[in-house]
Design a protein around this motif. Structure first.
Motif, PDB file in Angstrom:
ATOM      1  N   ALA A 169       0.846  -1.204   0.000  1.00 45.19           N
ATOM      2  CA  ALA A 169       0.000   0.000   0.000  1.00 45.19           C
ATOM      3  C   ALA A 169       0.879   1.250   0.000  1.00 45.19           C
ATOM      4  CB  ALA A 169      -0.940  -0.017   1.206  1.00 45.19           C
ATOM      5  N   ASN A 170       1.994   1.227   0.726  1.00 48.35           N
ATOM      6  CA  ASN A 170       2.906   2.377   0.736  1.00 48.35           C
ATOM      7  C   ASN A 170       3.499   2.617  -0.644  1.00 48.35           C
ATOM      8  OD1 ASN A 170       3.426   3.788   3.310  1.00 48.35           O
ATOM      9  ND2 ASN A 170       3.664   1.711   4.079  1.00 48.35           N
ATOM     10  N   ILE A 171       3.913   1.528  -1.294  1.00 49.18           N
ATOM     11  CA  ILE A 171       4.574   1.676  -2.596  1.00 49.18           C
ATOM     12  C   ILE A 171       3.574   2.103  -3.672  1.00 49.18           C
ATOM     13  CG2 ILE A 171       5.728   0.325  -4.402  1.00 49.18           C
ATOM     14  CD1 ILE A 171       7.395  -0.863  -2.203  1.00 49.18           C
ATOM     15  N   GLY A 173       0.780   3.714  -3.059  1.00 46.70           N
ATOM     16  CA  GLY A 173       0.419   5.101  -2.721  1.00 46.70           C
ATOM     17  C   GLY A 173       1.439   6.065  -3.297  1.00 46.70           C
ATOM     18  N   ASN A 174       2.725   5.736  -3.161  1.00 46.55           N
ATOM     19  CA  ASN A 174       3.780   6.587  -3.735  1.00 46.55           C
ATOM     20  C   ASN A 174       3.652   6.658  -5.253  1.00 46.55           C
ATOM     21  OD1 ASN A 174       5.051   7.148  -1.336  1.00 46.55           O
ATOM     22  ND2 ASN A 174       6.647   5.611  -1.588  1.00 46.55           N
ATOM     23  N   ALA A 175       3.446   5.483  -5.888  1.00 47.72           N
ATOM     24  CA  ALA A 175       3.390   5.442  -7.359  1.00 47.72           C
ATOM     25  C   ALA A 175       2.293   6.384  -7.861  1.00 47.72           C
ATOM     26  CB  ALA A 175       3.141   4.017  -7.832  1.00 47.72           C
ATOM     27  N   LEU A 176       1.148   6.381  -7.158  1.00 48.63           N
ATOM     28  CA  LEU A 176       0.052   7.257  -7.594  1.00 48.63           C
ATOM     29  C   LEU A 176       0.376   8.720  -7.279  1.00 48.63           C
ATOM     30  CD1 LEU A 176      -2.987   5.047  -6.606  1.00 48.63           C
ATOM     31  CD2 LEU A 176      -2.283   5.646  -8.917  1.00 48.63           C
ATOM     32  N   LYS A 177       1.031   8.939  -6.128  1.00 47.50           N
ATOM     33  CA  LYS A 177       1.346  10.312  -5.706  1.00 47.50           C
ATOM     34  C   LYS A 177       2.322  10.975  -6.676  1.00 47.50           C
ATOM     35  CE  LYS A 177       3.544  10.661  -1.572  1.00 47.50           C
ATOM     36  NZ  LYS A 177       3.720  10.812  -0.118  1.00 47.50           N
ATOM     37  N   PHE A 178       3.270  10.179  -7.207  1.00 47.71           N
ATOM     38  CA  PHE A 178       4.330  10.773  -8.039  1.00 47.71           C
ATOM     39  C   PHE A 178       4.113  10.538  -9.535  1.00 47.71           C
ATOM     40  CE2 PHE A 178       6.374   9.955  -3.866  1.00 47.71           C
ATOM     41  CZ  PHE A 178       6.567  11.276  -3.517  1.00 47.71           C
ATOM     42  N   LEU A 233       8.640   8.298   5.668  1.00 52.08           N
ATOM     43  CA  LEU A 233       8.772   7.084   6.476  1.00 52.08           C
ATOM     44  C   LEU A 233       8.247   5.839   5.763  1.00 52.08           C
ATOM     45  CD1 LEU A 233       7.777   7.596  10.214  1.00 52.08           C
ATOM     46  CD2 LEU A 233       9.886   6.676   9.281  1.00 52.08           C
ATOM     47  N   GLY A 234       7.409   6.057   4.722  1.00 52.03           N
ATOM     48  CA  GLY A 234       6.733   4.926   4.071  1.00 52.03           C
ATOM     49  C   GLY A 234       7.707   3.862   3.584  1.00 52.03           C
ATOM     50  N   LEU A 235       8.761   4.278   2.883  1.00 53.84           N
ATOM     51  CA  LEU A 235       9.694   3.296   2.327  1.00 53.84           C
ATOM     52  C   LEU A 235      10.586   2.691   3.411  1.00 53.84           C
ATOM     53  CD1 LEU A 235      10.741   4.868  -1.099  1.00 53.84           C
ATOM     54  CD2 LEU A 235       9.179   2.959  -0.665  1.00 53.84           C
TER      55      LEU A 235
HETATM   56 MG   LIG Z   1       5.282   7.328   0.868  1.00 58.68          MG
END
Ligand SMILES: [Mg+2]
Ligand SMILES: Nc1ncnc2c1ncn2[C@@H]1O[C@H](COP(=O)(O)OP(=O)(O)OP(=O)(O)O)[C@@H](O)[C@H]1O
Length: 274
Positions: A169-171, A173-178, A233-235
């Protein structure tokens, strides 16, 4: 053999290790005595800080969250104006975000200290990956990104399903954010030797060569990411979670060409298989 204790005469914390060294011509025993008082003190302070975050910060936060939810559902005796409702909803959202950040911080610490129980078993990746991806579909749709998921049937990994779900979910979430509107985020999985690899690939902004070696560090965020929320902190959590399960997470990226995160885990026989 190792043991720790306080040396009564000085009050210092000592670690005593007995070691046997065997060389072709010699066998010897050594006793190594280390003064670990400062590490022990740092450990105690970290534990105190964790305790404070978990209770002294979280409890009032949850009370504020509960109060806002109650005001939202019961009202104040008068119908709420749309602006007031929006303010209350913003407050609720931010309480939840702060609670999630505190949770990620505490869990990262526990994982890195080996203090979090890991319940590893055979995990059906098709079900788990589709489940996580489906949670992100509304966000992907709203932001105008295409989100795909392709996982072969009966592919299983040895993992703790909750930890793996959170790492992914963190990864994701990042992929969508960036990844800007019109972009693509693709999730897939495949066997590789005795392992299984899960890939999350996007064609978003990518990562600079300076940031690439540092993004798994605690609190590290790419320099142009101030406008994105988060703590960096996610990664760190993902890497600690993957290592706790006997796996690893890696990244390849080029600025302007997106990023590919690869999560490797030991493979497992599908549940119920002979
Ligand atoms: Mg993140
Ligand atoms: N898919 C991606 N594309 C581009 N950059 C990324 C991607 N994933 C991570 N990064 C970079 O790595 C940094 C660290 O990511 P991490 O998930 O640890 O922190 P964050 O997303 O900024 O905040 P948090 O996860 O705490 O909400 C990000 O700030 C960003 O610079």
């Amino acid at each position: 053999m190792t043991f720790k204790g306080k040396y009564a005469a000085t009050g210092r914390e000592l670690r005593v290790r007995c070691m046997r060294v065997r060389l072709p011509s010699l066998e010897s025993h050594f006793i190594l005595i280390e003064d670990v008082s400062s590490q022990a003190e740092a450990g105690r302070q970290r534990a105190q800080w964790r305790q404070m975050l978990a209770h002294d910060f979280r409890n009032p936060l949850m009370i504020a969250h509960g109060t806002l939810c109650a005001v939202k559902s019961m009202g104040t005796g008068h119908p709420l104006a749309p602006d007031d409702l929006a303010l209350i909803e913003g407050g609720i959202r931010n309480c939840r975000r702060l609670d999630a950040l505190i949770g990620t911080y505490l869990d990262t610490e526990r994982l890195e200290d080996g203090a979090m129980p890991v319940h590893a078993g055979s995990v059906d990746l098709e079900a788990l990956l589709h489940g996580v991806v489906d949670e992100f579909r509304p966000a992907a749709r709203t932001g105008g990104r295409v989100l795909t998921c392709a996982v072969p049937k009966a592919l299983a990994a040895r993992a703790d399903p909750e930890l793996l779900r959170r790492a992914l979910a963190n990864i994701l979430g990042n992929a969508l954010k960036f990844t800007p509107a019109g972009g693509l985020v693709a999730v897939d999985a495949a066997p590789r030797g005795r392992d299984v690899v899960i890939r999350v690939a996007d064609n978003g902004q990518g990562i600079t060569p300076e940031d690439l070696p540092r993004i798994f560090e605690r609190y590290y965020q790419g320099e142009d990411n101030e406008r994105h929320h988060g703590l960096g902190l996610g990664l760190t959590f993902c890497r600690a979670a993957m290592r706790a399960m006997g796996g690893e997470v890696e990244v390849e990226s080029e600025r302007g060409r997106g990023a590919v995160f690869t999560l490797r885990l030991p493979s497992a026989a599908p549940e119920g298989a002979p």
